[in-house]
Design an enzyme around this catalytic site. Structure first.
Site, PDB file in Angstrom:
ATOM      1  N   HIS A   1       1.005  -1.262   0.122  1.00  0.00           N
ATOM      2  CA  HIS A   1      -0.040  -0.093  -0.034  1.00  0.00           C
ATOM      3  C   HIS A   1       0.844   1.192  -0.063  1.00  0.00           C
ATOM      4  CE1 HIS A   1       0.636  -0.249   4.468  1.00  0.00           C
ATOM      5  NE2 HIS A   1       0.490   0.952   4.430  1.00  0.00           N
TER       6      HIS A   1
ATOM      7  N   HIS B   1       3.582  10.441  11.857  1.00  0.00           N
ATOM      8  CA  HIS B   1       2.859   9.374  12.531  1.00  0.00           C
ATOM      9  C   HIS B   1       3.820   8.502  13.169  1.00  0.00           C
ATOM     10  CE1 HIS B   1       3.386   7.667   8.495  1.00  0.00           C
ATOM     11  NE2 HIS B   1       3.150   6.654   8.741  1.00  0.00           N
TER      12      HIS B   1
END
Length: 317
Positions: free
Chosen positions: A122, A187
């Site tokens: 991804h 993140h």
């Protein structure tokens, strides 16, 4: 010769596919998704003949048995299809990919790895799913190691991108090229430094990265549980500063970050910003346009989209 006509930087998260209904920050999530669609429309309007796709790999196509810093896909490209992202063969501009590999090596500054059967995850297929939806355009995938230290430095990534830009310009066909950088912004993934794991979960992760090539499914359920249990560590101040640098045409300043400094400031997932820096370098650091930024804690990530468009630059007097 080939001409780079557009650059896009965009965050990714598989949780956008798998946990949309459970996302409580729905308005923020929708605005980010709208930003992706706006970027997709800009790509379509630029009419690229090929997209150079810069992204990371989350230990699905690369494992700790072999981690090159830069890998060009020069033949088949297979998407792993995890979490609702595209699966199976992807269209590759093999002539362009092999030209880039040859030019980089013959230029004498870089010796990138290459793969005639590259597996992507991804880290790149999320961009294919949302930014290239409905567009019949081949890709040249370039995987950058951002999760298995030692990592290529930001400065080295920028230098590599300049060499890549020169290789694109030397391509003999009159091709229009778009560059997409997938990853970031701030993140923190619950992933250890593989060289020094602590505790059962980190030991499990490192074992998965070592042994998962042949039996990834055996590790996937617990791996997903570990990720879903993580708390969001998003830094809007950092993210907005990064997007401001891109808007001002000062993205080159990212090259001053060290790996440890960046992790302290924005988490290990922010190491993916190497791809954004490379995209900006390939566009010669022109000023960009911010299309979206949202804090989506359920996705663990500061989600941003920016576009660098040579056609929208001020005309010099």
């Amino acid at each position: 010769m080939a001409n780079i006509v557009l650059g896009v930087g965009a965050s990714h998260s598989t949780l956008m596919n798998t946990h949309w209904e459970q996302t409580t920050h729905k308005a923020e999530a929708q605005r980010f998704r709208d930003g992706l669609y706006a970027a997709r429309d800009r790509i379509a309007a630029a009419r690229p003949d090929v997209v150079i796709l810069l992204g990371s790999n989350h230990f699905r196509g690369f494992w700790l048995d072999l981690i090159p810093p830069f890998t060009l896909g020069v033949g088949e490209c297979i998407a792993s299809g995890e979490s609702g992202t595209p699966e199976g063969p992807q269209q590759v501009d093999i002539a362009m990919a092999r030209h880039l590999a040859d030019s980089l090596v013959e230029g004498g500054r870089f010796d990138p790895a290459f793969s005639a059967r590259l597996q992507i995850d991804h880290g790149q297929s999320h961009a294919i799913q949302y930014l290239l939806a409905g567009l019949d355009v081949p890709i040249v995938p370039l995987v950058v190691n951002v999760f298995a230290p030692p990592l290529p430095t930001f400065e080295r990534c920028a230098e590599f991108a300049v060499a890549l830009r020169e290789a694109v310009a030397a391509y003999p066909a009159d091709s229009r090229v778009a560059v997409i950088a997938s990853g970031g912004l701030s993140h923190r993934l619950p992933w250890p430094d593989w060289r020094d794991p602590h505790g059962d979960d980190e030991d499990f992760m490192v074992r998965a990265w070592l042994d998962g090539r042949e039996n990834w499914a055996d590790y996937d359920v617990r791996r997903r549980q570990i990720i879903r249990a993580a708390e969001a560590a998003i830094s809007p101040e950092f993210d907005n500063r990064v997007l401001e640098l891109f808007s001002l045409g000062r993205a080159a300043e990212l090259g001053g970050y060290g790996t440890a400094d960046l992790e302290d400031a924005a988490g290990n997932g922010a190491q993916e910003l190497r791809t954004w820096l490379m995209m900006a370098a390939m566009l010669d650091y022109i000023p960009g346009e911010r299309l979206a930024y949202e804090v989506v804690p359920e996705w663990l990530t500061g989600m941003g989209v920016t576009v660098l468009d040579p056609a929208r630059q001020p005309v010099a007097r």
